[in-house]
Design a protein around this motif. Structure first.
Motif, PDB file in Angstrom:
ATOM      1  N   UNK A  24       0.819  -1.227   0.000  1.00  0.00           N
ATOM      2  CA  UNK A  24       0.000   0.000   0.000  1.00  0.00           C
ATOM      3  C   UNK A  24       0.849   1.272   0.000  1.00  0.00           C
ATOM      4  N   UNK A  25       2.155   1.140  -0.329  1.00  0.00           N
ATOM      5  CA  UNK A  25       3.030   2.323  -0.299  1.00  0.00           C
ATOM      6  C   UNK A  25       2.477   3.483  -1.136  1.00  0.00           C
ATOM      7  N   UNK A  26       1.855   3.130  -2.263  1.00  0.00           N
ATOM      8  CA  UNK A  26       1.383   4.199  -3.142  1.00  0.00           C
ATOM      9  C   UNK A  26       0.163   4.944  -2.607  1.00  0.00           C
ATOM     10  N   UNK A  27      -0.375   4.470  -1.479  1.00  0.00           N
ATOM     11  CA  UNK A  27      -1.493   5.226  -0.895  1.00  0.00           C
ATOM     12  C   UNK A  27      -0.985   6.243   0.139  1.00  0.00           C
ATOM     13  N   UNK A  28       0.336   6.339   0.281  1.00  0.00           N
ATOM     14  CA  UNK A  28       0.912   7.295   1.241  1.00  0.00           C
ATOM     15  C   UNK A  28       0.718   8.731   0.759  1.00  0.00           C
ATOM     16  N   UNK A  29       0.221   9.595   1.661  1.00  0.00           N
ATOM     17  CA  UNK A  29       0.064  11.016   1.330  1.00  0.00           C
ATOM     18  C   UNK A  29       1.270  11.794   1.821  1.00  0.00           C
ATOM     19  N   UNK A  30       2.036  12.313   0.884  1.00  0.00           N
ATOM     20  CA  UNK A  30       3.198  13.115   1.261  1.00  0.00           C
ATOM     21  C   UNK A  30       2.762  14.552   1.516  1.00  0.00           C
ATOM     22  N   UNK A  31       3.583  15.276   2.277  1.00  0.00           N
ATOM     23  CA  UNK A  31       3.368  16.717   2.432  1.00  0.00           C
ATOM     24  C   UNK A  31       4.511  17.413   1.714  1.00  0.00           C
ATOM     25  N   UNK A  32       4.226  18.583   1.190  1.00  0.00           N
ATOM     26  CA  UNK A  32       5.257  19.243   0.385  1.00  0.00           C
ATOM     27  C   UNK A  32       6.528  19.542   1.162  1.00  0.00           C
ATOM     28  N   UNK A  33       6.413  19.702   2.494  1.00  0.00           N
ATOM     29  CA  UNK A  33       7.629  20.013   3.263  1.00  0.00           C
ATOM     30  C   UNK A  33       8.279  18.781   3.893  1.00  0.00           C
ATOM     31  N   UNK A  34       7.819  17.566   3.532  1.00  0.00           N
ATOM     32  CA  UNK A  34       8.485  16.355   4.029  1.00  0.00           C
ATOM     33  C   UNK A  34       9.914  16.290   3.488  1.00  0.00           C
ATOM     34  N   UNK A  35      10.822  15.731   4.311  1.00  0.00           N
ATOM     35  CA  UNK A  35      12.186  15.467   3.840  1.00  0.00           C
ATOM     36  C   UNK A  35      12.418  13.964   3.977  1.00  0.00           C
ATOM     37  N   UNK A  36      12.962  13.338   2.930  1.00  0.00           N
ATOM     38  CA  UNK A  36      13.234  11.895   2.973  1.00  0.00           C
ATOM     39  C   UNK A  36      14.734  11.645   2.982  1.00  0.00           C
ATOM     40  N   UNK A  37      15.161  10.758   3.892  1.00  0.00           N
ATOM     41  CA  UNK A  37      16.576  10.391   3.982  1.00  0.00           C
ATOM     42  C   UNK A  37      16.702   8.960   3.465  1.00  0.00           C
ATOM     43  N   UNK A  38      17.312   8.803   2.312  1.00  0.00           N
ATOM     44  CA  UNK A  38      17.304   7.497   1.641  1.00  0.00           C
ATOM     45  C   UNK A  38      18.706   6.902   1.608  1.00  0.00           C
ATOM     46  N   UNK A  39      18.792   5.586   1.825  1.00  0.00           N
ATOM     47  CA  UNK A  39      20.090   4.913   1.702  1.00  0.00           C
ATOM     48  C   UNK A  39      19.880   3.425   1.492  1.00  0.00           C
ATOM     49  N   UNK A  40      20.889   2.778   0.931  1.00  0.00           N
ATOM     50  CA  UNK A  40      20.961   1.313   0.951  1.00  0.00           C
ATOM     51  C   UNK A  40      21.455   0.961   2.359  1.00  0.00           C
ATOM     52  N   UNK A  41      21.043  -0.195   2.909  1.00  0.00           N
ATOM     53  CA  UNK A  41      21.485  -0.522   4.273  1.00  0.00           C
ATOM     54  C   UNK A  41      23.002  -0.451   4.460  1.00  0.00           C
ATOM     55  N   UNK A  42      23.414   0.005   5.607  1.00  0.00           N
ATOM     56  CA  UNK A  42      24.812   0.097   6.047  1.00  0.00           C
ATOM     57  C   UNK A  42      25.635   1.167   5.335  1.00  0.00           C
TER      58      UNK A  42
END
Ligand code: A3P
Length: 291
Positions: A24-42
Motif C-alpha cells: 500500500x506504499x502508493x497510498x501514502x500522502x506526502x506533504x510538500x515540506x516532508x524530507x526523505x533520507x534514503x540509503x541502501x542498508x549500512x
C-alpha cells in the motif's frame, strides 16, 4: 532463522516490513515540506540521521525560527497502521527509508519532496552488512564472509542488489529536489557535508553550531552515547533494528581490505565495472573505494 526475510516484487525485505504495508506504499500522502533520507542498508544512515536531527533542532528553516521537526521511523517499517501514525505527526516530518526509487510512494515524487540519498562505497557496505547479518537477530544467520559476499553480489540480501538500488536513484541525481551525499566525504570533512545539507534544506545554522554538530557526530561520541541509551522499539529510525548498539562497529573507510581476497576483489571489480558502466557516479565511488 526462518522467516526473518520475505520476498516482495523480487526483492528481499525484513518481515518487520509487512507485505500489506509494502503493497500500500502508493497510498501514502506526502506533504510538500516532508524530507526523505534514503540509503541502501549500512551506508551510514544512523550517522546521517543523527546529523539531520541535530540540524533540524538547532537550525531555523527557511526563515521560520524554531519550526519544529520530527525524525520519524522508516516509512516501510511496520504494518498498514503506519500511514495513520505518520498522519498524526503535526510537525515537519523527516522520514528515513531504504526503498529503491521505483518503490518510493508516488505522491513523494509528484510533490517533489526534498530527498537526500546517502552513498557508501560498496565494498565497505558489503563488509558492514556481513557483520550486521551476523549480529542482528532480525536478519538471517550467515556462515562465512565468502558465502555472504556471494549473496551480496547476486542481490540476495535485504533490500536487494546494491547496484540496482543506486542505479534506480542515480537516474534522478540531477532532479532539483534530490541531493547525493557520500559517506566517505562525511568522514573526511563533516562540516563541509553539513553545509551542503543546510544549503539544500534551507536551514540557517551558524559556523560554530556546525562545528559543534560535527563534533557530536563523531563515531566515538555517537557510539558512547548509544551504549548509554535505552532501546525504544517505537522510536526506531532503523528499519532493521531498534538496538542502536548494533550499528556502531568500526566506522572506517577502507575496512574491506581486511576481508576481500585478491580474487574476491577482482570478481567484485568486474561486476562493478559492468553494472556501473553507464553511471556518472562510478568514478567517485571507485575513488572512495581505493582511498
Ligand atoms: P561499519 O559496520 O563499517 O562500522 P547504517 O547506519 O546505514 O546501518 O550504517 C552503519 C555504518 O555506519 C556502520 O559501518 C557504522 O559504524 C557507521 N557509522 C555509524 N555512525 C558513524 C559515525 N558517527 N561516523 C562514522 N561511521 C559511522
Amino acid at each position: 532463522q526462518p522467516g526473518v526475510l520475505h520476498k516482495f516484487k523480487e526483492t528481499l525485505f525484513s518481515t518487520l516490513s509487512s507485505e500489506e504495508l509494502l503493497n500500500s506504499l502508493d497510498s501514502f500522502h506526502a506533504r510538500e515540506d516532508d524530507v526523505f533520507l534514503v540509503s541502501y542498508p549500512k551506508s551510514g544512515k544512523v550517522y546521517f540521521n543523527h546529523i539531520s536531527s541535530l540540524l533540524c533542532f538547532n537550525g531555523c528553516q527557511e526563515n521560520i525560527p524554531n519550526a519544529e521537526i520530527t525524525l520519524t521511523s522508516p516509512i516501510e517499517l511496520g504494518d498498514v497502521s503506519k500511514f495513520e501514525e505518520l498522519k498524526m505527526c503535526c510537525k515537519r516530518r523527516v522520514i528515513p527509508t531504504h526503498l529503491s526509487y521505483n518503490m518510493l510512494p508516488v505522491d513523494i515524487k509528484q510533490k517533489q519532496c526534498k530527498i537526500i540519498y546517502i552513498v557508501r562505497n560498496p565494498k565497505d557496505t558489503a563488509v558492514s552488512l556481513f557483520h550486521y547479518y551476523r549480529d542482528n537477530p532480525n536478519l538471517p544467520g550467515v556462515e562465512t564472509w565468502a558465502a555472504f559476499l556471494e549473496l551480496f553480489l547476486k542481490g540476495n540480501v535485504v533490500y536487494g542488489s546494491w547496484f540496482d538500488h543506486i542505479l534506480s536513484w542515480e537516474d534522478h541525481k540531477n532532479d532539483k529536489n534530490i541531493l547525493f551525499i557520500f559517506y566517505e566525504e562525511m568522514k573526511k570533512d563533516l562540516s563541509k557535508s553539513i553545509k551542503k545539507i543546510t544549503t539544500f534544506l534551507g536551514i540557517n545554522v551558524s559556523e560554530s553550531e556546525i562545528n559543534h554538530i560535527a563534533w557530536k557526530s563523531s563515531f566515538k561520541e555517537m557510539k558512547n552515547n548509544a551504549a548509554k541509551e535505552n532501546c525504544d522499539p517505537h522510536k526506531t529510525i532503523c528499519a532493521l533494528t531498534s538496538n542502536k548498539n548494533l550499528v556502531f562497529r568500526k566506522g572506517a573507510v577502507g575496512d574491506w581490505i581486511n576481508y576481500f581476497t585478491s580474487k574476491q576483489k577482482r570478481v567484485f571489480d568486474e561486476l562493478f565495472t559492468e553494472k556501473m558502466k553507464h553511471s556518472e557516479l562510478m568514478i567517485t565511488i571507485w575513488y572512495f573505494d581505493e582511498m
